[in-house]
Scaffold this active site. Structure first.
Site, PDB file in Angstrom:
ATOM      1  N   HIS A   1      21.105  54.350  17.946  1.00 43.83           N
ATOM      2  CA  HIS A   1      22.052  54.728  19.008  1.00 43.83           C
ATOM      3  C   HIS A   1      22.904  53.524  19.420  1.00 43.83           C
ATOM      4  O   HIS A   1      22.379  52.429  19.591  1.00 43.83           O
ATOM      5  CB  HIS A   1      21.249  55.260  20.207  1.00 43.83           C
ATOM      6  CG  HIS A   1      22.090  56.015  21.181  1.00 43.83           C
ATOM      7  ND1 HIS A   1      22.996  55.426  22.010  1.00 43.83           N
ATOM      8  CD2 HIS A   1      22.151  57.340  21.455  1.00 43.83           C
ATOM      9  CE1 HIS A   1      23.582  56.352  22.764  1.00 43.83           C
ATOM     10  NE2 HIS A   1      23.083  57.527  22.445  1.00 43.83           N
TER      11      HIS A   1
ATOM     12  N   GLY B   1      31.388  40.075  36.966  1.00 44.03           N
ATOM     13  CA  GLY B   1      30.695  38.984  36.299  1.00 44.03           C
ATOM     14  C   GLY B   1      31.594  38.205  35.358  1.00 44.03           C
ATOM     15  O   GLY B   1      32.731  38.615  35.060  1.00 44.03           O
TER      16      GLY B   1
ATOM     17  N   HIS C   1      24.722  38.499  29.111  1.00 48.75           N
ATOM     18  CA  HIS C   1      23.413  37.969  29.485  1.00 48.75           C
ATOM     19  C   HIS C   1      22.699  37.592  28.185  1.00 48.75           C
ATOM     20  O   HIS C   1      22.769  38.319  27.189  1.00 48.75           O
ATOM     21  CB  HIS C   1      22.647  39.060  30.243  1.00 48.75           C
ATOM     22  CG  HIS C   1      21.303  38.631  30.757  1.00 48.75           C
ATOM     23  ND1 HIS C   1      20.204  38.481  29.946  1.00 48.75           N
ATOM     24  CD2 HIS C   1      20.890  38.334  32.017  1.00 48.75           C
ATOM     25  CE1 HIS C   1      19.173  38.109  30.678  1.00 48.75           C
ATOM     26  NE2 HIS C   1      19.557  38.021  31.947  1.00 48.75           N
TER      27      HIS C   1
ATOM     28  N   THR D   1      19.776  37.712  26.903  1.00 50.42           N
ATOM     29  CA  THR D   1      18.879  38.655  26.220  1.00 50.42           C
ATOM     30  C   THR D   1      19.179  40.114  26.575  1.00 50.42           C
ATOM     31  O   THR D   1      18.822  41.012  25.821  1.00 50.42           O
ATOM     32  CB  THR D   1      17.406  38.376  26.598  1.00 50.42           C
ATOM     33  OG1 THR D   1      17.297  38.438  28.047  1.00 50.42           O
ATOM     34  CG2 THR D   1      16.968  37.009  26.115  1.00 50.42           C
ATOM     35  N   ALA D   2      19.810  40.335  27.736  1.00 57.55           N
ATOM     36  CA  ALA D   2      19.980  41.720  28.207  1.00 57.55           C
ATOM     37  C   ALA D   2      21.388  42.254  28.003  1.00 57.55           C
ATOM     38  O   ALA D   2      21.668  43.409  28.344  1.00 57.55           O
ATOM     39  CB  ALA D   2      19.600  41.821  29.683  1.00 57.55           C
ATOM     40  N   GLY D   3      22.296  41.455  27.446  1.00 57.80           N
ATOM     41  CA  GLY D   3      23.632  41.947  27.120  1.00 57.80           C
ATOM     42  C   GLY D   3      24.463  42.306  28.335  1.00 57.80           C
ATOM     43  O   GLY D   3      24.636  41.503  29.248  1.00 57.80           O
TER      44      GLY D   3
END
Lengths: 305, 305
Positions: A82, A163, A168, A170-172
């Site tokens: 996905h 932002g 981020h 690791t969290a994109g």
């Protein structure tokens, strides 16, 4: 009146049961936030959570769940079928009762700002909450996915809405927005001629000039010897289910084909069906306040001891 | 699954606002008990309260409210147009969801016993909860009212179902029972000939051989030049609103008279209308679990932190 919303956050984790349960946990324990459903798909490597309740507890639980997801998901390691750009990939807010779409958009914007402050994750706004017209479409924001957006985000037309223009580590990034409740509705016709379902789908859907808030295709249900007009009603207030059904029935008459049955797939707000009951029963002056369950929800929502 | 009930306690106080508010107060503050409505009528000198929620908190609140009523109402001083035998006159429990009628009868019996223990008031059981067949009818139990029952209660066939055969000195007796939800439903017809409404009422109501759970009369709406078939549907599961409506429409065709509109009077459970939506929309395999508001009610009911 306490507002009620639906919220369907999508997380990029569909394989590790312990992580999935840890993400879902905050939605279980929060008063005024009802966990309707959650489904993890290993192939998609994705978790889809369905919530309903009051905006405040839902937002609190979302922040807690997001922090769990950030702690456990590294997008640099993530693989799945996905499309996705972040550990917390998409958060749509859907107005259910006592909330306008404008208020829901304001909610999405305020939450997006707070979400960024608390997680450091850049935020894009989509659908009704989009701040740039092209971003109303999710696929535009997710173009290139996590891997492609890493570099592309520095391009001004890909800058986040909240932002700095960098993912981020690791969290994109996360896409937050507001949209209407989508009703999945199928109409099965008593013929095996799929061309009839395709013709009728064309007559009723927006993309070929039909009802403005209906998407649809015609397909064969071969094992049943029937055909189906498979629909998404993306605004059931403007395109009521009775109108969609009777329009299809009327079109089918051209071929002498009956409506055999319909299907409501998944969850549906009571109002989407009550409006059709009121139409067919010809109820005059009907108010949702007459429905016991609506009144109970309001009373229970307010009855904080 | 947490059961949901409706409860409509009737108190013999319709004139003193401070007493009315004191009786109603426990229903406001109890988690899981929703105060839907309350109406005091000075002429009847009576207070009718509508509650919905979970059985436990509703019973707790009923006991608290009853104690307030007992402390403030002296039936020896009470006068009003409505028949009554007690300060807390009638308490019907109505199953709404996840509760059978048998369970609701058991609830009425258990509550009646506890109610007597805590208040000392003798209790009669009526409607579905009746222990003697003739007591299914409220008017049989209330015959002679408070003043007449004072002496008559010593007669074995008037003995209460719980407690000694003497009235509470100031609070009389209380009738407790279980019944189905009653839907008040009117069908307005495009004619000024009231005979047509009377004929149709005869065709559809139980008392003249029509549908078993429908009561009805025909009357003229003179200011509107219409007539009305005014109905009580006392079991909307067995006699669905769509069936009642279409039967009336069919009968009206004999005179070439159209159904102009219908009216749902007062509160209605969502299920009574959803069943009609499912009929007309031909929804196959529809489950109430698909309705967001039902799911929210269950989740919020269970979500005790």
């Amino acid at each position: 009146m306490t507002p009620w919303i639906e919220c369907v956050p999508n997380f990029s984790e569909g394989r590790r049961p312990d992580v999935i349960e840890a993400i879902v946990a905050p939605f279980r324990s929060k008063r005024g936030c009802a966990l309707l459903d959650y489904r993890a798909d290993a192939n998609h490597n994705r978790l889809v959570v369905s919530l309903a309740g009051n905006p405040e507890p839902i937002q609190e639980a979302l922040l807690e769940a997001a922090k769990v997801a950030v702690a456990h998901i590294d997008m640099n390691q993530h693989q799945g079928a996905h499309p996705r750009i972040g550990a917390v990939d998409v958060i749509p807010f859907v107005p259910l009762r006592h909330m306008s779409m404008d208020e829901c958009v304001a909610l999405a914007h305020a939450f997006g700002t707070r979400y960024h402050e608390e997680t450091g994750i850049p935020v894009y706004f989509y659908e009704e909450a989009a701040l740039r017209p092209e971003r109303s479409r999710l696929e535009v924001i997710r173009h290139g996915q996590y891997e492609g957006l890493k570099a592309a985000i520095s391009n001004p037309d890909r800058h986040p809405d909240v932002g700095e223009p960098r993912l981020h580590a690791t969290a994109g990034a996360t896409v937050i927005g507001a949209r209407k409740f989508l009703v999945a509705f199928n109409v099965n016709l008593g013929t095996s001629d799929v061309r009839i379902a395709k013709e009728i789908a064309k007559a009723v859907r927006a993309s070929s000039g039909g009802l403005c808030h209906v998407k649809g295709i015609g397909l064969a249900l071969e094992d049943r010897g029937l055909v189906q007009v498979s629909l998404n009603v993306v605004d059931y207030e403007k395109n009521a289910l009775y109108r969609v059904t009777e329009l299809i029935r009327m079109e089918a008459k051209r071929w002498g084909v009956p409506v055999v049955e319909t299907e409501v797939y998944g969850m549906v707000p009571a109002a989407a069906l009550l409006e059709s009951a009121a139409y067919y029963l010809q109820i005059s002056g009907f108010s949702p306040d007459q429905v016991i369950e609506f009144k109970m929800l309001e009373m229970l929502g307010n009855n904080t001891p």
